[in-house]
Motif scaffolding. Sequence first.
Motif, PDB file in Angstrom:
ATOM      1  N   SER A  82       0.760  -1.262  -0.109  1.00  0.00           N
ATOM      2  CA  SER A  82      -0.085  -0.137   0.091  1.00  0.00           C
ATOM      3  C   SER A  82       0.718   1.248  -0.069  1.00  0.00           C
ATOM      4  O   SER A  82       1.934   1.446  -0.830  1.00  0.00           O
ATOM      5  CB  SER A  82      -0.895  -0.110   1.219  1.00  0.00           C
ATOM      6  OG  SER A  82      -1.756   1.031   1.277  1.00  0.00           O
ATOM      7  N   GLN A 170      -2.727   2.094   7.490  1.00  0.00           N
ATOM      8  CA  GLN A 170      -4.015   2.855   7.584  1.00  0.00           C
ATOM      9  C   GLN A 170      -5.035   2.106   8.668  1.00  0.00           C
ATOM     10  O   GLN A 170      -5.214   0.992   8.845  1.00  0.00           O
ATOM     11  CB  GLN A 170      -4.607   3.260   6.386  1.00  0.00           C
ATOM     12  CG  GLN A 170      -3.776   3.815   5.412  1.00  0.00           C
ATOM     13  CD  GLN A 170      -3.180   5.304   5.917  1.00  0.00           C
ATOM     14  OE1 GLN A 170      -4.134   5.849   6.510  1.00  0.00           O
ATOM     15  NE2 GLN A 170      -2.385   5.720   5.396  1.00  0.00           N
ATOM     16  N   GLU A 171      -5.774   2.781   9.133  1.00  0.00           N
ATOM     17  CA  GLU A 171      -7.113   2.395  10.052  1.00  0.00           C
ATOM     18  C   GLU A 171      -7.952   1.389   9.445  1.00  0.00           C
ATOM     19  O   GLU A 171      -8.410   0.702  10.198  1.00  0.00           O
ATOM     20  CB  GLU A 171      -7.619   3.785  10.751  1.00  0.00           C
ATOM     21  CG  GLU A 171      -8.672   3.534  11.785  1.00  0.00           C
ATOM     22  CD  GLU A 171      -9.316   4.392  12.292  1.00  0.00           C
ATOM     23  OE1 GLU A 171      -9.821   4.324  13.657  1.00  0.00           O
ATOM     24  OE2 GLU A 171      -9.109   5.505  11.822  1.00  0.00           O
ATOM     25  N   ASP A 172      -8.100   1.524   8.025  1.00  0.00           N
ATOM     26  CA  ASP A 172      -9.009   0.924   7.352  1.00  0.00           C
ATOM     27  C   ASP A 172      -8.523  -0.148   6.687  1.00  0.00           C
ATOM     28  O   ASP A 172      -9.152  -0.856   5.723  1.00  0.00           O
ATOM     29  CB  ASP A 172     -10.060   1.742   6.327  1.00  0.00           C
ATOM     30  CG  ASP A 172      -9.223   2.431   5.456  1.00  0.00           C
ATOM     31  OD1 ASP A 172      -8.060   2.378   5.537  1.00  0.00           O
ATOM     32  OD2 ASP A 172      -9.783   3.072   4.441  1.00  0.00           O
ATOM     33  N   ASP A 173      -7.207  -0.712   6.815  1.00  0.00           N
ATOM     34  CA  ASP A 173      -6.689  -1.797   6.265  1.00  0.00           C
ATOM     35  C   ASP A 173      -7.414  -3.110   6.714  1.00  0.00           C
ATOM     36  O   ASP A 173      -7.768  -3.452   7.821  1.00  0.00           O
ATOM     37  CB  ASP A 173      -4.944  -1.836   6.661  1.00  0.00           C
ATOM     38  CG  ASP A 173      -4.084  -0.864   5.855  1.00  0.00           C
ATOM     39  OD1 ASP A 173      -4.721  -0.209   4.888  1.00  0.00           O
ATOM     40  OD2 ASP A 173      -3.155  -0.547   6.441  1.00  0.00           O
ATOM     41  N   TRP A 174      -7.394  -3.883   5.517  1.00  0.00           N
ATOM     42  CA  TRP A 174      -7.837  -5.173   5.879  1.00  0.00           C
ATOM     43  C   TRP A 174      -7.215  -6.232   4.877  1.00  0.00           C
ATOM     44  O   TRP A 174      -6.683  -5.785   3.530  1.00  0.00           O
ATOM     45  CB  TRP A 174      -9.321  -5.182   5.702  1.00  0.00           C
ATOM     46  CG  TRP A 174      -9.795  -5.235   4.385  1.00  0.00           C
ATOM     47  CD1 TRP A 174     -10.149  -4.182   3.641  1.00  0.00           C
ATOM     48  CD2 TRP A 174     -10.273  -6.627   3.631  1.00  0.00           C
ATOM     49  NE1 TRP A 174     -10.637  -4.809   2.064  1.00  0.00           N
ATOM     50  CE2 TRP A 174     -10.847  -6.061   2.399  1.00  0.00           C
ATOM     51  CE3 TRP A 174     -10.415  -7.976   3.919  1.00  0.00           C
ATOM     52  CZ2 TRP A 174     -11.374  -6.861   1.286  1.00  0.00           C
ATOM     53  CZ3 TRP A 174     -10.757  -8.835   2.880  1.00  0.00           C
ATOM     54  CH2 TRP A 174     -11.336  -8.377   1.445  1.00  0.00           C
ATOM     55  N   GLY A 203      -8.217  -7.543   9.991  1.00  0.00           N
ATOM     56  CA  GLY A 203      -8.452  -5.828  10.110  1.00  0.00           C
ATOM     57  C   GLY A 203      -9.711  -5.520   9.906  1.00  0.00           C
ATOM     58  O   GLY A 203     -10.758  -6.213  10.204  1.00  0.00           O
ATOM     59  N   ALA A 204     -10.008  -4.288   9.372  1.00  0.00           N
ATOM     60  CA  ALA A 204     -11.121  -3.661   9.219  1.00  0.00           C
ATOM     61  C   ALA A 204     -11.965  -4.349   7.916  1.00  0.00           C
ATOM     62  O   ALA A 204     -11.833  -3.685   6.792  1.00  0.00           O
ATOM     63  CB  ALA A 204     -11.173  -2.090   8.943  1.00  0.00           C
ATOM     64  N   PRO A 206     -14.661  -5.011   5.247  1.00  0.00           N
ATOM     65  CA  PRO A 206     -15.691  -4.116   4.899  1.00  0.00           C
ATOM     66  C   PRO A 206     -16.981  -5.215   5.095  1.00  0.00           C
ATOM     67  O   PRO A 206     -17.037  -6.313   5.020  1.00  0.00           O
ATOM     68  CB  PRO A 206     -15.522  -4.086   3.157  1.00  0.00           C
ATOM     69  CG  PRO A 206     -14.175  -3.885   3.013  1.00  0.00           C
ATOM     70  CD  PRO A 206     -13.613  -5.032   4.129  1.00  0.00           C
ATOM     71  N   GLU A 207     -18.161  -4.552   5.522  1.00  0.00           N
ATOM     72  CA  GLU A 207     -19.271  -5.430   5.567  1.00  0.00           C
ATOM     73  C   GLU A 207     -19.900  -5.843   4.449  1.00  0.00           C
ATOM     74  O   GLU A 207     -20.545  -7.017   4.554  1.00  0.00           O
ATOM     75  CB  GLU A 207     -20.454  -4.314   6.088  1.00  0.00           C
ATOM     76  CG  GLU A 207     -19.920  -3.713   7.576  1.00  0.00           C
ATOM     77  CD  GLU A 207     -21.138  -2.774   8.041  1.00  0.00           C
ATOM     78  OE1 GLU A 207     -22.055  -2.483   7.302  1.00  0.00           O
ATOM     79  OE2 GLU A 207     -20.940  -2.208   9.346  1.00  0.00           O
ATOM     80  N   GLY A 258      -9.675  -3.944  -2.507  1.00  0.00           N
ATOM     81  CA  GLY A 258      -9.419  -3.165  -1.363  1.00  0.00           C
ATOM     82  C   GLY A 258      -8.455  -3.933  -0.473  1.00  0.00           C
ATOM     83  O   GLY A 258      -8.189  -3.592   0.624  1.00  0.00           O
ATOM     84  N   HIS A 620      -0.570   7.212  10.706  1.00  0.00           N
ATOM     85  CA  HIS A 620      -1.964   7.613  10.160  1.00  0.00           C
ATOM     86  C   HIS A 620      -2.700   8.734  10.943  1.00  0.00           C
ATOM     87  O   HIS A 620      -3.372   9.514  10.555  1.00  0.00           O
ATOM     88  CB  HIS A 620      -2.732   6.376   9.778  1.00  0.00           C
ATOM     89  CG  HIS A 620      -3.572   5.850  10.886  1.00  0.00           C
ATOM     90  ND1 HIS A 620      -4.504   6.350  11.846  1.00  0.00           N
ATOM     91  CD2 HIS A 620      -3.152   4.712  11.464  1.00  0.00           C
ATOM     92  CE1 HIS A 620      -4.876   5.476  12.532  1.00  0.00           C
ATOM     93  NE2 HIS A 620      -4.233   4.525  12.545  1.00  0.00           N
TER      94      HIS A 620
END
Length: 683
Positions: A82, A170-174, A203-204, A206-207, A258, A620
Motif C-alpha cells: 500500500s 491505515q486505520e481501514d486496512d484489511w 483488520g477492518a 468491509p461489511e 481493497g 496515520h
Amino acid sequence: MTGEVIFAPLLPWAVLWVLVAAAVAFTGLALWRGLSGWWLRGLAAAAILGAIANPSLQTEQRNPLSDIVVLVVDESASQRLSDRPAQIAEAIARIEAEVATLDNTELRIVRLGDGAGNEGTLLMTALAEALAEVPRARLAGAILLTDGQLHDLDRAPALPAPLHALLTGQEDDWDRRLVVRNAPAFAILGEEIRLTLRIEDQGAVPEAMGASTRVTVAIDGGEPQSYTVPLNEDLEVPVILDHAGRNVIQFSVATEEGELTDRNNAAVVQINGVRDRLRVLLVSGEPHPGERTWRNLLKSDSAVDLVHFTILRPPDKHDGVPVTELSLIAFPTRELFIDKIDEFDLIIFDRYKRRGILPMLYFDNVREYVEKGGAVLIAAGPDFASADSIYRSPLADILPAAPTARVIEEGYLPAVTDLGQRHPVTQGLTAEHEGEWGRWFRLIDLEAASGQVVMSGVGERPLLVLDRVGEGRVALMASDHAWLWNRGFEGGGPQLELLRRLAHWMMKEPELEEEALSAQAEGQTMTITRRSLSEQGRSVEITRPDGETETLELEETAPGRFQATWEGPEIGLYRLSDGDLETVIALGPAAPREFEETIASGARLDPAVGATRGGILALHAGLPDIRTVREGRLAAGRGWIGITPRGAYLTADVRITPLAPAWAFLLLAAALSLGAWLREGRR
C-alpha cells in the motif's frame, strides 16, 4: 571545568574514624568539666584530623558527548504494501528534523530488510545489533518504524532509555489470507490424506464481504478445480496422490477489491508420494541356480510383498508322488491371474514356459494387465527359444523382441549399449567396473522389434530390452546367467544394482524415468534436470509466479542427463516446460512468514515498549513531536514521544591540588591548643 574535594588519608580510614571518635569524646569531656577552652580544643583536634585526612581539590576538564537516538526502519516485504513506503519516508524526514532541533543530540538510522530464508521480520535482532555499537551512557532513546509484525520478540534488549514504536498502515486496512495448518511431507499412494486449511480475514473487513469465498486447487500445475468454502473456519481437504515422487498442490483464493495484498492468497504444499507395499508375483519354471537371485533380491527389500511359485512338474506327469506332497498349498491360478492380477505392481516370469498350467486366457489377462498400467519382466532361459515358449501366447503382442529359436552357449561379457549409457536403468553401471565383470555363458538369440536395447551380448545381440506398452512396461532379459555375477564368478558384476533398477523402473519409480523433467530447490536456487534418450540439445522455458517467461539452456553433464542451475527472483510456484514435458516446483515456503499477518498492530511490541515507559503511535494519526523528559518519567503522550538526555562526557584532563600543606594544619592545631591553654589559664 568541574571541581570536587577528595581525601587521601595518611592512615587507614578505620584508624581515622577511631581518632574522630576519640576527638569527639575528649571534646565532650572538656565541655562536661566546664573548661572554657573546650571549643578551641575541639578545633585543634579537627585540624589534626584534617592533616591526617589529607584533603585535595580535584578539577576535571570535561568534553560533553552528544546523546544518541537510534531509529530502526523496518523495510521488510510487508512494509512495501500500500502506501507504507511513503509513510516511512515521511516519518524518517520528520524524525531527522525533530532531532536536529535538539541540543547535543544525534540520530543513527538502521535499516532492516528481508532476511535469508523464511525467518520473518527480525526487528529486535536489528535493534540489539545497533545498540551493541552505541555506548549505553549516551543512549537517549530508540524508535522503531514498523508495522509491529515482528518474529523475534524474545531477543528484545534491555534499554536504559525510552523505546517507542511508530506504526505504519491505515486505520481501514484489511486483508484475506489462506493458511495451511497441517500438511504431511509424505503420503502413501492411493490412500486418502487430509490437509487442514483456513481462509481468514484480518483488520477492518468491509461489511459487504460475504461469509464464504472460492478456493482453487491445482495438483502438479494441472487443470485447477474451484470450490466454495466458508471463511474463518478450519477446512478438512481430502487428497489422494496418484503418482510417486513429488506432488505439488497449490491452493489459491481470489483477490478481493481493497485487500492489502494477494501475496498470502495462495499456498503451495509439496508432498512426496510413496508406495506402501510393492506387491510382486514371481513365477518360476523348472528350478535352476538363478532362481534364488530374484527371490533374494525381492525379499531383501522390506517394502516388497513377494508371492513366489515354482512349477515343479506339469499336471499330466505321473510319477507316483502323492499330490499332497507336491506343494504346501495349491497353485491358485484363478485368484492370481484373474481375480487379483490388478493388485500386483510387477509380475516376473523366470524361465517359465507353457506347461498346460496357465490357459491362454490367463496370458491374455496378463497382456491386458500390462496395457492398463502393469509391468511384466521375462527372465528368459532356453525354454524361451523352444516351442513351448511363452512367446507363443498372447504375450507376443506386448514383448519387444522375438526369439529365433537359437540358444548361444559360449562365454561373453555383457555390455551396456550406447543407448544404455543414457538409460537410467543401466546408466553409470560401467563407470568404475568396466572390464572387471565376469562372463555369462548363455544368450537367447532375439530379434528386437520395438523398445530400447540397453545391454548386449555375443555379437552385440540384444541382452536386455525395455519397452512401454500402453500404460504399462515390459522388460525382456535374454539370459538366465545373472546368478553368475551373484556368485562372484570371475569377479562378478553389478547384478544387484542392475536388477534393483530394472524392477523399480518397471514399477514406475520417478527417479528411473528415461524421459523426465525435474527440479530440486534449495532456498531460491533450483537445479533443473532433463533426462532423455535423445542426444539433441535441450532448453527449458521457465514461467515465473508473475507470468513472465524465460528460456534457459541446459548443459549435458552426463550421457542422457542435461542440467542447469537457476536463481529464482521471488517466492512462489514456477512452471517448467521443454515442449514435451512439464513440471512445477515451489521456491520458498508454502506461505511466506512475512505475509502471515500484514495488518499493523502494536500488540506484540507493547511489553518491550511499556517496560521503558515509551509509547506506540500510529502514523496515520499524525507524525509525533520529539521532546526531552527526565529519566524515569512517562516518555510518550498524544502527538509526542520523549527521549532522556544522558549528559555523557569525556574527561580530557584531571588536576589534584592539596587544600593546604600538612604543616599548616599542625601549626593551626598548635595555635588553637595554645589559645585554649591561655584562655583556661587566665580564667
